[in-house]
Design a protein around this motif. Structure first.
Motif, short mmCIF file in Angstrom:
data_model
loop_
_atom_site.label_atom_id
_atom_site.label_comp_id
_atom_site.label_asym_id
_atom_site.label_seq_id
_atom_site.Cartn_x
_atom_site.Cartn_y
_atom_site.Cartn_z
N PRO A 1 0.68 -1.00 0.02
CA PRO A 1 -0.09 0.11 0.06
C PRO A 1 0.78 1.12 0.07
O PRO A 1 0.40 2.17 -0.45
N LYS A 2 1.77 1.32 0.82
CA LYS A 2 2.78 2.61 0.79
C LYS A 2 3.10 3.08 -0.66
O LYS A 2 3.58 4.24 -1.01
N SER B 1 1.93 3.00 -3.44
CA SER B 1 0.99 3.91 -3.98
C SER B 1 1.05 5.07 -3.72
O SER B 1 0.50 5.82 -4.59
N GLN C 1 5.41 9.73 -4.88
CA GLN C 1 5.89 10.67 -6.05
C GLN C 1 7.09 11.00 -6.14
O GLN C 1 7.17 11.56 -7.27
N TYR D 1 8.45 10.71 -12.06
CA TYR D 1 8.72 10.61 -10.62
C TYR D 1 9.74 11.60 -10.39
O TYR D 1 10.69 11.71 -11.06
N ARG E 1 5.31 10.64 0.92
CA ARG E 1 5.10 10.78 -0.83
C ARG E 1 6.60 10.31 -1.30
O ARG E 1 6.60 10.47 -2.59
N LEU F 1 6.98 0.01 -8.81
CA LEU F 1 6.31 1.36 -8.93
C LEU F 1 4.81 1.31 -9.48
O LEU F 1 4.97 0.72 -10.65
N PRO F 2 4.06 1.92 -8.99
CA PRO F 2 2.80 2.36 -9.83
C PRO F 2 3.06 2.72 -10.98
O PRO F 2 4.07 3.79 -11.27
N GLU G 1 1.03 4.76 -12.81
CA GLU G 1 0.73 6.12 -12.67
C GLU G 1 1.08 6.76 -11.30
O GLU G 1 0.79 5.96 -10.38
N ALA H 1 0.74 8.69 -7.94
CA ALA H 1 -0.20 9.16 -7.01
C ALA H 1 -0.67 10.92 -7.24
O ALA H 1 0.30 11.40 -7.38
#
Length: 264
Positions: free
Chosen positions: A2-3, A5, A8, A40, A201, A257-258, A260, A262
């Motif tokens: 979860p973290k 996500s 940035q 990023y 973030r 890493l996502p 997209e 956050a």
């Protein structure tokens, strides 16, 4: 996890994460390019005090990384910023010759100083050098350590770093050194200021479980440990620091890493 996500921005250690000496970690160039392509915000952090800012950027460029000099946050750069608040101090420098160029703006003395700046001087360490610094410290100079790392990874294997010498000077002089680089909270705060992001973030990617991951987590960052550079399983298992994520190398970071970012 979860973290991840929330991320940035990313603080990425240099030596041991992107390269070891002059050898690039496999897939590191491509990983950094992909992370930056996704948008990023990145800063590249290092405790290395063997190269001037210009020489460090030149090395990174020659190794194939597309990293702007302004994206590098080094402990030596942070040391310069720290000293500037004192106006025109007299300094005694235990620094590599290349790095000394960045400190030319300050007055220097071997006999009477306001600050002793300790960095990497390689095999120039000796009893006379330590004793000279001891006399300066007992004479009123303040001890500044660019960092206090225990050891670092070279092409020949692990090598003792300056931390033991700093500890020896602290013990003999009865003075606690001001530590500028990782894991100093001030160092991480300075890097966060450049990213213009809150700690939650931002992730720290490093090979040192204590200095990189522990220091970053203490500053509120997400800690990602890589199994390259100075990483040793036995040392990591013995540490009280618990990384948020452990990956084989930085090459795997984009896949974790996502796609997209956050909030984008």
């Amino acid at each position: 996890m979860p973290k991840l996500s929330l991320i940035q921005g990313i603080l990425i250690d240099l030596d041991g994460v992107l390269y070891v000496d002059s050898n690039v970690i496999e897939g590191a160039v491509e990983a950094i390019a992909e992370i930056k392509r996704r948008g990023y915000r990145c800063r590249f952090i290092t405790n290395t005090s063997t190269l001037s800012a210009a020489s460090l950027h030149d090395k990174i460029t020659r190794l194939g990384f597309d990293i702007d000099e302004r994206e590098i946050v080094s402990a030596t750069r942070a040391t310069l910023i720290y000293l500037e608040q004192f106006g025109d101090p007299v300094c005694h420098l235990l620094l590599a010759d290349d790095v000394r160029r960045d400190f030319e703006r300050f007055r220097q003395s071997d006999t009477q100083a306001d600050f002793v700046i300790v960095g990497d001087i390689g095999d120039r360490w000796s009893y006379p050098v330590l004793n000279r610094v001891f006399r300066l410290l007992t004479g009123g100079a303040r001890l500044i350590a660019v960092h206090k790392n225990r050891f670092w990874q070279t092409e020949q294997g692990l090598q003792m770093d300056i931390g033991a010498f700093v500890s020896a000077l602290e013990y003999a002089s009865g003075q606690q050194a001001t530590i500028i680089g990782k894991p100093s909270p001030d160092f991480f705060r300075a890097a966060l200021t450049e990213l213009e992001l809150p700690p939650k973030r931002v992730a720290i990617v490093g090979d040192d479980i204590d200095s990189d991951i522990g220091g970053g987590q203490n500053a509120g960052l997400i800690g990602i440990l890589v199994k390259t550079g100075k990483y040793r399983k036995a040392y990591a298992d013995a540490s009280r620091v618990m990384p948020d994520l452990i990956i084989p190398s930085v090459a795997e970071l984009p896949a974790r890493l996502p796609i997209e970012i956050a909030g984008s």
